[in-house]
Design a protein around this motif. Sequence first.
Motif, PDB file in Angstrom:
ATOM      1  N   VAL A  94       0.550  -1.344  -0.154  1.00 25.48           N
ATOM      2  CA  VAL A  94      -0.276   0.002  -0.431  1.00 25.48           C
ATOM      3  C   VAL A  94       1.065   1.139   0.310  1.00 25.48           C
ATOM      4  CG1 VAL A  94      -1.915   1.727   1.188  1.00 25.48           C
ATOM      5  CG2 VAL A  94      -1.752  -1.093   1.010  1.00 25.48           C
ATOM      6  N   ARG A 106      -2.678   4.206  -1.451  1.00 24.75           N
ATOM      7  CA  ARG A 106      -3.720   3.215  -2.845  1.00 24.75           C
ATOM      8  C   ARG A 106      -3.907   2.554  -2.164  1.00 24.75           C
ATOM      9  NH1 ARG A 106       0.641   5.197  -5.535  1.00 24.75           N
ATOM     10  NH2 ARG A 106       1.019   3.154  -6.750  1.00 24.75           N
ATOM     11  N   ALA A 107      -5.032   1.651  -2.904  1.00 25.55           N
ATOM     12  CA  ALA A 107      -5.174   0.773  -2.685  1.00 25.55           C
ATOM     13  C   ALA A 107      -6.176   0.027  -3.763  1.00 25.55           C
ATOM     14  CB  ALA A 107      -5.958   0.132  -1.504  1.00 25.55           C
ATOM     15  N   ASP A 108      -5.904  -1.260  -4.072  1.00 29.26           N
ATOM     16  CA  ASP A 108      -7.272  -2.003  -4.783  1.00 29.26           C
ATOM     17  C   ASP A 108      -8.326  -1.989  -3.977  1.00 29.26           C
ATOM     18  OD1 ASP A 108      -7.958  -3.827  -6.180  1.00 29.26           O
ATOM     19  OD2 ASP A 108      -6.405  -5.107  -7.009  1.00 29.26           O
ATOM     20  N   PRO A 109      -9.474  -1.972  -4.851  1.00 28.90           N
ATOM     21  CA  PRO A 109     -10.272  -1.616  -4.458  1.00 28.90           C
ATOM     22  C   PRO A 109     -11.049  -3.399  -4.418  1.00 28.90           C
ATOM     23  CG  PRO A 109     -10.608  -0.397  -6.212  1.00 28.90           C
ATOM     24  CD  PRO A 109      -9.502  -0.668  -6.049  1.00 28.90           C
ATOM     25  N   TRP A 111      -9.498  -4.670  -2.294  1.00 25.07           N
ATOM     26  CA  TRP A 111      -9.492  -5.103  -1.375  1.00 25.07           C
ATOM     27  C   TRP A 111      -9.999  -5.405   0.341  1.00 25.07           C
ATOM     28  CZ3 TRP A 111      -3.943  -2.831  -1.082  1.00 25.07           C
ATOM     29  CH2 TRP A 111      -2.870  -4.046  -2.254  1.00 25.07           C
ATOM     30  N   LEU A 175     -13.593   4.225   0.015  1.00 20.32           N
ATOM     31  CA  LEU A 175     -12.824   3.485  -1.454  1.00 20.32           C
ATOM     32  C   LEU A 175     -13.750   2.582  -1.873  1.00 20.32           C
ATOM     33  CD1 LEU A 175      -9.180   1.429  -0.981  1.00 20.32           C
ATOM     34  CD2 LEU A 175     -11.100  -0.187  -2.561  1.00 20.32           C
ATOM     35  N   HIS A 179     -15.372   3.332  -5.935  1.00 17.45           N
ATOM     36  CA  HIS A 179     -14.910   2.777  -6.820  1.00 17.45           C
ATOM     37  C   HIS A 179     -15.792   2.669  -7.393  1.00 17.45           C
ATOM     38  CE1 HIS A 179     -13.907  -1.078  -9.494  1.00 17.45           C
ATOM     39  NE2 HIS A 179     -14.385  -1.509  -8.276  1.00 17.45           N
ATOM     40  N   ASP A 202      -5.171   3.059 -13.112  1.00 19.11           N
ATOM     41  CA  ASP A 202      -4.433   2.251 -12.978  1.00 19.11           C
ATOM     42  C   ASP A 202      -5.701   1.601 -12.500  1.00 19.11           C
ATOM     43  OD1 ASP A 202      -4.345   2.549 -10.382  1.00 19.11           O
ATOM     44  OD2 ASP A 202      -2.233   1.914 -10.463  1.00 19.11           O
ATOM     45  N   SER A 204      -6.669   1.641  -9.430  1.00 18.70           N
ATOM     46  CA  SER A 204      -6.541   1.650  -7.745  1.00 18.70           C
ATOM     47  C   SER A 204      -7.201   3.298  -7.058  1.00 18.70           C
ATOM     48  CB  SER A 204      -5.160   1.838  -7.374  1.00 18.70           C
ATOM     49  OG  SER A 204      -4.395   2.280  -7.901  1.00 18.70           O
ATOM     50  N   GLU A 206      -7.348   6.522  -4.186  1.00 20.62           N
ATOM     51  CA  GLU A 206      -6.563   6.903  -3.114  1.00 20.62           C
ATOM     52  C   GLU A 206      -7.532   7.535  -1.795  1.00 20.62           C
ATOM     53  OE1 GLU A 206      -2.408   8.185  -4.021  1.00 20.62           O
ATOM     54  OE2 GLU A 206      -4.136  10.092  -4.421  1.00 20.62           O
TER      55      GLU A 206
END
Length: 228
Positions: A94, A106-109, A111, A175, A179, A202, A204, A206
């Motif tokens: 992260v 910053r993360a992948d939704p 997750w 988040l 998304h 990309d 992801s 923030e």
Amino acid sequence: MIGIEVLSVFCGPGGQGGNTLAVVRDGAAVPGGRARRELAAALGHSETVFVDDARRGVVDIWTPSARLPFAGHPLVGTGRLLDVQVLHPPAGAVPVRRDGEFTWVRADPAWATGRRTHRYGSPAAVDALPAPPDGEGWLYAWAWEDEAAGKVRARGFPRRGDGIAEDEATGAAALTLTHELGRALDIRQGRGSRIRTRPLADGSVEVGGRVRVLRGRAAEAGEDPTAP
């Protein structure tokens, strides 16, 4: 002695609101899942972070009842506290950045699983909800305050039976909502917390906000860690 720092994450512009977070800087002082769950339950915050490697940013996140592979407000708070550019919860890497008074992660939704969002007709309808509303499973209740400006009123209800009736500010749910809507948001959650979000090219997202250090203390084994 267990060093515990308490932060307030996602504070409003005047320092109001914010979701409290406990950070155990020396995770080795609390080894094993059972001990960590018990300490998190005793502390009573929505999440507690155990720092297992401060230099590399390796962290372990617990609610009073379960371990989380990813959570937003613990990572924003710990990202402000530690001098690292990347945090490593169980979910993955992260990235962290600091922009004045704001700290961003910053993360992948993907997750941020298990949180259902539900749109209400007005901020007043969100405000009128009991804590928690009837039903089961994580609920992120929200309404537009100003759709054109991306301003949202939200409340978060874990509904997991561990004593946290309402989450004051919830980065993972913010988040998820970002998304779903595909746009940057300025979210007013709980009593006065503020969460900023923005989707990136990309895929992801923030999530950012203000962090205040409330206190730091050391607790001995067997001592009530919630005592002032």
